[in-house]
Write an enzyme that holds these catalytic residues in place. Structure first.
Site, PDB file in Angstrom:
ATOM      1  N   ARG A 290       0.807  -1.227   0.000  1.00 25.12           N
ATOM      2  CA  ARG A 290       0.000   0.000   0.000  1.00 25.12           C
ATOM      3  C   ARG A 290       0.844   1.283   0.000  1.00 25.12           C
ATOM      4  O   ARG A 290       0.626   2.188  -0.806  1.00 25.12           O
ATOM      5  CB  ARG A 290      -0.917   0.021   1.245  1.00 25.12           C
ATOM      6  CG  ARG A 290      -2.144  -0.816   1.127  1.00 25.12           C
ATOM      7  CD  ARG A 290      -2.517  -1.362   2.493  1.00 25.12           C
ATOM      8  NE  ARG A 290      -1.604  -2.443   2.802  1.00 25.12           N
ATOM      9  CZ  ARG A 290      -1.842  -3.712   2.506  1.00 25.12           C
ATOM     10  NH1 ARG A 290      -2.986  -4.044   1.997  1.00 25.12           N
ATOM     11  NH2 ARG A 290      -0.952  -4.651   2.739  1.00 25.12           N
ATOM     12  N   THR A 291       1.802   1.358   0.935  1.00 24.58           N
ATOM     13  CA  THR A 291       2.527   2.627   1.114  1.00 24.58           C
ATOM     14  C   THR A 291       3.378   2.944  -0.110  1.00 24.58           C
ATOM     15  O   THR A 291       3.369   4.068  -0.620  1.00 24.58           O
ATOM     16  CB  THR A 291       3.409   2.538   2.379  1.00 24.58           C
ATOM     17  OG1 THR A 291       2.613   2.040   3.448  1.00 24.58           O
ATOM     18  CG2 THR A 291       3.985   3.882   2.758  1.00 24.58           C
TER      19      THR A 291
ATOM     20  N   ARG B 136      11.298   3.553   3.917  1.00 19.32           N
ATOM     21  CA  ARG B 136      10.818   2.522   4.861  1.00 19.32           C
ATOM     22  C   ARG B 136      12.018   1.676   5.242  1.00 19.32           C
ATOM     23  O   ARG B 136      12.783   1.238   4.369  1.00 19.32           O
ATOM     24  CB  ARG B 136       9.736   1.652   4.231  1.00 19.32           C
ATOM     25  CG  ARG B 136       9.424   0.456   5.119  1.00 19.32           C
ATOM     26  CD  ARG B 136       8.183  -0.279   4.726  1.00 19.32           C
ATOM     27  NE  ARG B 136       6.995   0.494   5.019  1.00 19.32           N
ATOM     28  CZ  ARG B 136       5.763  -0.020   4.993  1.00 19.32           C
ATOM     29  NH1 ARG B 136       5.580  -1.292   4.706  1.00 19.32           N
ATOM     30  NH2 ARG B 136       4.723   0.726   5.258  1.00 19.32           N
TER      31      ARG B 136
ATOM     32  N   HIS C 265       4.739   5.558  11.698  1.00 20.74           N
ATOM     33  CA  HIS C 265       4.269   5.495  10.303  1.00 20.74           C
ATOM     34  C   HIS C 265       3.318   6.691  10.126  1.00 20.74           C
ATOM     35  O   HIS C 265       2.102   6.541  10.075  1.00 20.74           O
ATOM     36  CB  HIS C 265       3.540   4.165  10.091  1.00 20.74           C
ATOM     37  CG  HIS C 265       3.295   3.795   8.664  1.00 20.74           C
ATOM     38  ND1 HIS C 265       3.453   4.667   7.603  1.00 20.74           N
ATOM     39  CD2 HIS C 265       2.868   2.630   8.115  1.00 20.74           C
ATOM     40  CE1 HIS C 265       3.142   4.044   6.480  1.00 20.74           C
ATOM     41  NE2 HIS C 265       2.782   2.811   6.761  1.00 20.74           N
TER      42      HIS C 265
ATOM     43  N   LYS D 132      24.805  -6.153  -1.393  1.00 19.48           N
ATOM     44  CA  LYS D 132      26.262  -6.391  -1.423  1.00 19.48           C
ATOM     45  C   LYS D 132      26.928  -5.689  -0.245  1.00 19.48           C
ATOM     46  O   LYS D 132      28.149  -5.550  -0.197  1.00 19.48           O
ATOM     47  CB  LYS D 132      26.851  -5.825  -2.720  1.00 19.48           C
ATOM     48  CG  LYS D 132      26.307  -6.455  -3.982  1.00 19.48           C
ATOM     49  CD  LYS D 132      26.942  -5.777  -5.196  1.00 19.48           C
ATOM     50  CE  LYS D 132      26.093  -5.959  -6.432  1.00 19.48           C
ATOM     51  NZ  LYS D 132      26.368  -4.940  -7.450  1.00 19.48           N
TER      52      LYS D 132
HETATM   53  N1   CP Z   1      -0.339  -0.096   5.979  1.00 19.60           N
HETATM   54  C1   CP Z   1       0.853  -0.351   5.393  1.00 19.60           C
HETATM   55  O1   CP Z   1       1.871   0.251   5.744  1.00 19.60           O
HETATM   56  O2   CP Z   1       0.802  -1.310   4.431  1.00 19.60           O
HETATM   57  P1   CP Z   1       2.051  -1.765   3.528  1.00 19.60           P
HETATM   58  O3   CP Z   1       3.006  -2.487   4.458  1.00 19.60           O
HETATM   59  O4   CP Z   1       1.467  -2.678   2.487  1.00 19.60           O
HETATM   60  O5   CP Z   1       2.686  -0.541   2.969  1.00 19.60           O
END
Ligand code: CP
Length: 317
Positions: A55-56, A105, A135, A83
């Site tokens: 999603r993100t 991320r 988040h 590496k």
């Molecule tokens: N909600 C969320 O962060 O989903 P993803 O891990 O799929 O990005």
């Protein structure tokens, strides 16, 4: 507004409301035949993902493209990180490519803050989920979704929200507690003591130890994923026992016909949430994903220097 978005603590209440209002304006683009604005033309946005995401990552990419930015997608798998290349050298490489914003991320809590603090790059750093820390854009899209369904005013004052499940490993829970309470909502955490973080008594929340204690008493129930991949210990006797005490099953669903059901995804259907609950008319789980694009457009737009007045002209022209 700060140049970076690393934590909800980077936002004042007014900043948060500005992002929600801007996202609302931008949501009009999604209904237009051409879903694109020229506002970030010539700017480069890098998606730097060291941890899996559906999603993100996709919604940041869609958001940047809808604002006409150039997007570079980088995932650790298949890159020189495998590496042994460091975060610093990866950042310097992206800087050399002229990144105006980096969306990161990482499985290490604090990695986005390190990237921003070390000034290896001149662009904005946006935290797309770091370890068990935060988040922020997930919390913003959750607040946007709640506001859309339950409030006509700017903030969330008086809205009652229960966050249920694996709070210990959840960056979504931490960011939501910070943001929802900043906006005036009353938050209750529902979890076994083993799945609550140390120091949670200092958080501005109520805490209860069974889902039945909140059913019918809250406007929103936000179910959290059991994060098996982060569990190094036994946190509950069995999945069946967890589901019995904390799962939103079909019997409980029938007790809350007016409660908004949320989940950040990905879901463990049959564990923290039944398929019937996830797919019910009260569920806004798929809509959360759509709203994620609006929120991420707003964050990119505002961090990369846009003013709301210019945006309104662009959206309405
Ligand atoms: N909600 C969320 O962060 O989903 P993803 O891990 O799929 O990005």
């Amino acid at each position: 507004m700060n140049r970076h978005l690393l934590s909800i603590n980077d936002l004042s209440r007014e900043d948060a409301i500005l992002i929600l209002d801007t996202a609302y304006e931008l949501s009009n683009i999604s209904n237009a035949p051409i879903k694109k604005l020229p506002t970030l033309r010539g700017r480069t946005v890098v998606n730097l993902f060291f941890e899996d995401s559906t999603r993100t990552r996709i919604s940041f990419e869609a958001a940047a493209k809808r604002l006409s930015a150039d997007v570079i997608n980088f995932s650790a798998k298949g890159s020189s990180v495998s590496k042994g290349e460091s975060l610093k050298d990866t950042a310097l490489t992206l800087q050399a490519m002229g990144a105006d914003a980096v969306i990161i991320r990482h499985n290490a809590s604090g990695a986005p803050a390190r990237l921003a603090a070390q000034q290896w790059m001149t662009g904005s750093v946006i935290n797309a989920g770091d370890g068990t820390h935060e988040h922020p854009t997930q919390a913003l899209l959750d607040a946007f979704t709640i506001r859309k369904h339950l409030k006509s005013g700017a903030d969330l004052s008086g809205v009652k929200v229960a966050i249920v499940g694996d709070v210990l490993h959840s960056r979504v829970a931490r960011s939501n507690v910070l943001l929802l309470t900043k906006l005036g909502a009353e938050v209750t955490l529902v979890a076994p003591p083993t799945l609550l973080p140390v120091g949670v008594e200092q958080w501005p929340v109520k805490i209860v130890f069974g889902i039945d204690d909140v059913l019918g008493h809250v406007d929103v129930i936000m179910m959290l994923r059991i994060q098996r991949e982060r569990m190094t210990d036994l946190f509950f006797p069995s999945e069946r026992e967890y589901s019995r005490q904390f799962g939103l099953d079909s019997d409980r669903l029938r007790q809350i016909p007016k409660t908004l059901i949320m989940h950040p995804g990905p879901m463990n259907r049959g564990l923290e949430i039944s398929a019937e609950s996830a797919d019910s008319v009260n569920s806004v789980i798929v809509e959360q994903v759509t709203n994620g694009v609006h929120i991420r457009m707003a964050v990119l737009y505002l961090l990369l220097g846009g003013a709301q007045r210019e945006l309104l002209t662009a959206v309405n022209s």
